[in-house]
Design a protein around this motif. Structure first.
Motif, PDB file in Angstrom:
ATOM      1  N   PHE A  42      67.391  31.951  46.536  1.00  0.00           N
ATOM      2  CA  PHE A  42      66.994  32.580  45.079  1.00  0.00           C
ATOM      3  C   PHE A  42      68.241  33.118  44.639  1.00  0.00           C
ATOM      4  N   ASP A  43      68.631  32.445  43.634  1.00  0.00           N
ATOM      5  CA  ASP A  43      69.779  33.180  42.729  1.00  0.00           C
ATOM      6  C   ASP A  43      69.134  33.687  41.377  1.00  0.00           C
ATOM      7  N   LEU A  44      68.752  34.967  41.174  1.00  0.00           N
ATOM      8  CA  LEU A  44      67.690  35.490  40.137  1.00  0.00           C
ATOM      9  C   LEU A  44      68.433  36.092  39.196  1.00  0.00           C
ATOM     10  N   ARG A  45      68.249  36.244  37.832  1.00  0.00           N
ATOM     11  CA  ARG A  45      68.635  37.112  36.964  1.00  0.00           C
ATOM     12  C   ARG A  45      67.677  37.669  36.303  1.00  0.00           C
ATOM     13  N   LEU A  46      67.318  39.028  36.587  1.00  0.00           N
ATOM     14  CA  LEU A  46      66.103  39.781  35.936  1.00  0.00           C
ATOM     15  C   LEU A  46      66.362  40.951  35.273  1.00  0.00           C
ATOM     16  N   LYS A  47      65.813  41.380  34.234  1.00  0.00           N
ATOM     17  CA  LYS A  47      65.932  42.240  33.073  1.00  0.00           C
ATOM     18  C   LYS A  47      65.374  43.636  33.827  1.00  0.00           C
ATOM     19  N   ASP A  49      63.031  46.623  34.491  1.00  0.00           N
ATOM     20  CA  ASP A  49      61.493  46.924  34.248  1.00  0.00           C
ATOM     21  C   ASP A  49      60.963  45.638  34.079  1.00  0.00           C
ATOM     22  N   THR A  50      61.331  44.736  34.596  1.00  0.00           N
ATOM     23  CA  THR A  50      60.458  43.324  34.753  1.00  0.00           C
ATOM     24  C   THR A  50      60.154  43.108  36.192  1.00  0.00           C
ATOM     25  N   ASP A  51      59.315  42.049  36.440  1.00  0.00           N
ATOM     26  CA  ASP A  51      59.105  41.568  37.709  1.00  0.00           C
ATOM     27  C   ASP A  51      59.066  40.284  37.990  1.00  0.00           C
ATOM     28  N   SER A  52      59.257  39.739  39.369  1.00  0.00           N
ATOM     29  CA  SER A  52      59.339  38.371  39.371  1.00  0.00           C
ATOM     30  C   SER A  52      58.742  38.053  40.936  1.00  0.00           C
ATOM     31  N   ALA A  53      58.190  36.947  41.267  1.00  0.00           N
ATOM     32  CA  ALA A  53      57.826  36.682  42.741  1.00  0.00           C
ATOM     33  C   ALA A  53      58.661  35.884  43.318  1.00  0.00           C
ATOM     34  N   VAL A  54      59.038  36.057  44.469  1.00  0.00           N
ATOM     35  CA  VAL A  54      59.853  34.903  45.259  1.00  0.00           C
ATOM     36  C   VAL A  54      58.837  34.281  46.136  1.00  0.00           C
ATOM     37  N   THR A  55      58.877  33.005  46.114  1.00  0.00           N
ATOM     38  CA  THR A  55      57.811  32.213  46.947  1.00  0.00           C
ATOM     39  C   THR A  55      58.486  31.195  47.769  1.00  0.00           C
ATOM     40  N   ILE A  56      58.175  30.957  49.083  1.00  0.00           N
ATOM     41  CA  ILE A  56      58.754  30.015  50.085  1.00  0.00           C
ATOM     42  C   ILE A  56      57.635  29.118  50.565  1.00  0.00           C
ATOM     43  N   LYS A  57      57.887  27.993  50.947  1.00  0.00           N
ATOM     44  CA  LYS A  57      56.919  27.058  51.392  1.00  0.00           C
ATOM     45  C   LYS A  57      57.185  26.748  53.171  1.00  0.00           C
ATOM     46  N   ILE A  58      56.360  27.169  53.854  1.00  0.00           N
ATOM     47  CA  ILE A  58      56.697  26.726  55.372  1.00  0.00           C
ATOM     48  C   ILE A  58      55.787  25.653  55.838  1.00  0.00           C
ATOM     49  N   THR A  59      56.586  24.599  56.527  1.00  0.00           N
ATOM     50  CA  THR A  59      55.949  23.503  56.983  1.00  0.00           C
ATOM     51  C   THR A  59      55.874  23.753  58.481  1.00  0.00           C
ATOM     52  N   ASP A 156      58.918  33.804  73.000  1.00  0.00           N
ATOM     53  CA  ASP A 156      59.997  32.724  72.425  1.00  0.00           C
ATOM     54  C   ASP A 156      59.944  33.029  70.656  1.00  0.00           C
ATOM     55  N   ARG A 157      61.073  33.382  70.409  1.00  0.00           N
ATOM     56  CA  ARG A 157      61.141  33.447  68.768  1.00  0.00           C
ATOM     57  C   ARG A 157      62.541  32.874  68.220  1.00  0.00           C
ATOM     58  N   TYR A 158      62.022  32.151  67.092  1.00  0.00           N
ATOM     59  CA  TYR A 158      63.216  31.413  66.497  1.00  0.00           C
ATOM     60  C   TYR A 158      63.151  31.698  65.032  1.00  0.00           C
ATOM     61  N   SER A 159      64.186  31.894  64.072  1.00  0.00           N
ATOM     62  CA  SER A 159      64.097  32.392  62.835  1.00  0.00           C
ATOM     63  C   SER A 159      64.684  31.475  61.949  1.00  0.00           C
ATOM     64  N   VAL A 160      64.319  31.515  60.396  1.00  0.00           N
ATOM     65  CA  VAL A 160      65.137  30.954  59.742  1.00  0.00           C
ATOM     66  C   VAL A 160      65.226  31.765  58.330  1.00  0.00           C
ATOM     67  N   ALA A 161      66.342  31.910  57.557  1.00  0.00           N
ATOM     68  CA  ALA A 161      66.264  32.949  56.575  1.00  0.00           C
ATOM     69  C   ALA A 161      66.735  32.147  55.100  1.00  0.00           C
ATOM     70  N   VAL A 162      66.121  32.625  54.020  1.00  0.00           N
ATOM     71  CA  VAL A 162      66.227  31.897  52.920  1.00  0.00           C
ATOM     72  C   VAL A 162      66.907  33.455  51.892  1.00  0.00           C
ATOM     73  N   PRO A 163      67.939  33.213  51.739  1.00  0.00           N
ATOM     74  CA  PRO A 163      68.693  34.493  50.744  1.00  0.00           C
ATOM     75  C   PRO A 163      68.167  34.741  49.363  1.00  0.00           C
ATOM     76  N   VAL A 164      68.224  35.920  49.229  1.00  0.00           N
ATOM     77  CA  VAL A 164      67.574  36.384  47.883  1.00  0.00           C
ATOM     78  C   VAL A 164      68.670  36.861  46.967  1.00  0.00           C
ATOM     79  N   VAL A 165      69.262  36.629  45.996  1.00  0.00           N
ATOM     80  CA  VAL A 165      70.267  37.177  45.251  1.00  0.00           C
ATOM     81  C   VAL A 165      69.928  37.471  43.979  1.00  0.00           C
TER      82      VAL A 165
END
Length: 323
Positions: A42-47, A49-59, A156-165
């Motif tokens: 997620f490479d976002l430009r936001l003004k 006093d605004t909002d936005s949603a970040v959504t991921i899909k997990i399979t 047992d735990r494994y993880s994946v990360a999706v960056p948000v900028v």
């Protein structure tokens, strides 16, 4: 945007690689209307006093139903010199003006259950402050699969990360390296120079290499060199970078001549830092691993031979008594 991507995914790719086979799940960002580009994060430009949603899909690619925990975490720079997203409340840099956590509206953690072979979307809301902030604010969506199989108290735990900028203007800044302090310690007999390092700017800094010479101040002799390549620093982050030296240092006063170079942005920084190695740091585990064995192998071998001979003699004496 290639320069930025390199820095962000220096850690995320490693996470994904680790997760590829044992986790049997995949994570991908859903296209966002506020994205500057669709780049696998997620490479976002936001003004303001605004909002936005970040959504991921997990399979869930496994053959069984899986439980997944998703955390929206602050980005930080790990001691390995890579950008990480795996801590809820990492220690943040002293120069940080706007934290990622302050932009999260509502919950920053969700848990979902996904049937085998199915995909599910998970969203988080971001709310911008009234006043614009400079540069970038950075975090990441960390997805963890919790296995139903437990061994004792360990799951047992494994993880994946999706960056948000997130940024609020088109202006591009540059990261700034600062060397706060150099110090020395012994770790399992190995000399380690600890470099307390900062990126003081609100902008990610990719492709950083550090080199240095350690000078003994009593005679200006170079006693060791250090080098660390391919680092990436999160915006406004601070971390301690441990660099092993080839030979443990003797007690005394030293100066580190340090150079950091960011090849992607053509930036170079030079620092000189004094530090002292105390006598108790040398006498405690002062030999490097293997040194003690190399220096004492002869008498150790003799001791083993004597022990074997004594054992054989006792065995022969026992046999004679039995006869």
């Amino acid at each position: 945007m290639a320069m930025l991507t390199l820095g962000i995914f220096s850690f995320a790719d490693k996470q994904t690689a680790l997760a590829a086979e044992p986790t049997s799940f995949s994570v991908a960002p859903v296209e966002n209307k506020d994205a500057i580009s669709q780049s696998g994060y997620f490479d976002l430009r936001l003004k303001p006093d605004t909002d936005s949603a970040v959504t991921i899909k997990i399979t869930n690619q496994a053959k069984t139903t899986g439980k997944f925990v998703i955390n929206l975490n602050e980005a930080y720079t790990s001691s390995n010199g890579v950008i990480a997203y795996d801590q809820k409340t990492p220690k943040l840099g002293a120069t940080l003006e706007q934290s990622f956590g302050e932009l999260v509206a509502g919950t920053s953690k969700k848990t979902v259950t996904i049937a085998a072979g199915k995909t599910r979307q998970v969203s988080f809301k971001l709310q911008m402050p009234d006043q614009a902030f400079r540069g970038q604010v950075m975090g990441g969506l960390q997805v963890v699969r919790e296995s139903d199989q437990e061994s004792g108290s360990i799951t047992d735990r494994y993880s994946v990360a999706v960056p948000v900028v997130i940024r609020q203007t088109k202006n591009q800044l540059k990261g700034q390296v600062n060397l706060v302090k150099a110090s020395y310690r012994l770790e399992n007999g190995v000399g380690v120079i600890n470099l307390k390092t900062q990126n003081t700017a609100p902008w990610v800094l990719p492709s950083v290499q550090v080199t240095g010479n350690v000078i003994r101040r009593s005679d200006n002799e170079v006693v060791t060199t250090l080098k660390k390549r391919e680092m990436a620093l999160a915006p406004n982050s601070q971390f301690s970078l441990p660099v092993q030296v080839k030979k443990a240092l003797a007690a005394g006063d030293y100066t580190l001549h340090y150079t950091a170079q960011a090849s992607a942005t053509n930036q170079v920084w030079h620092f000189n830092k004094d530090f002292t190695v105390k006598a108790n740091q040398v006498t405690q585990n002062s030999q490097t691993p293997g040194t003690w064995w190399r220096e004492n192998w002869l008498w150790l071998t003799g001791l083993v031979i004597v022990a074997i001979a004594a054992g054989l003699k006792l065995a022969n004496m026992k046999k004679r008594r039995e006869k």
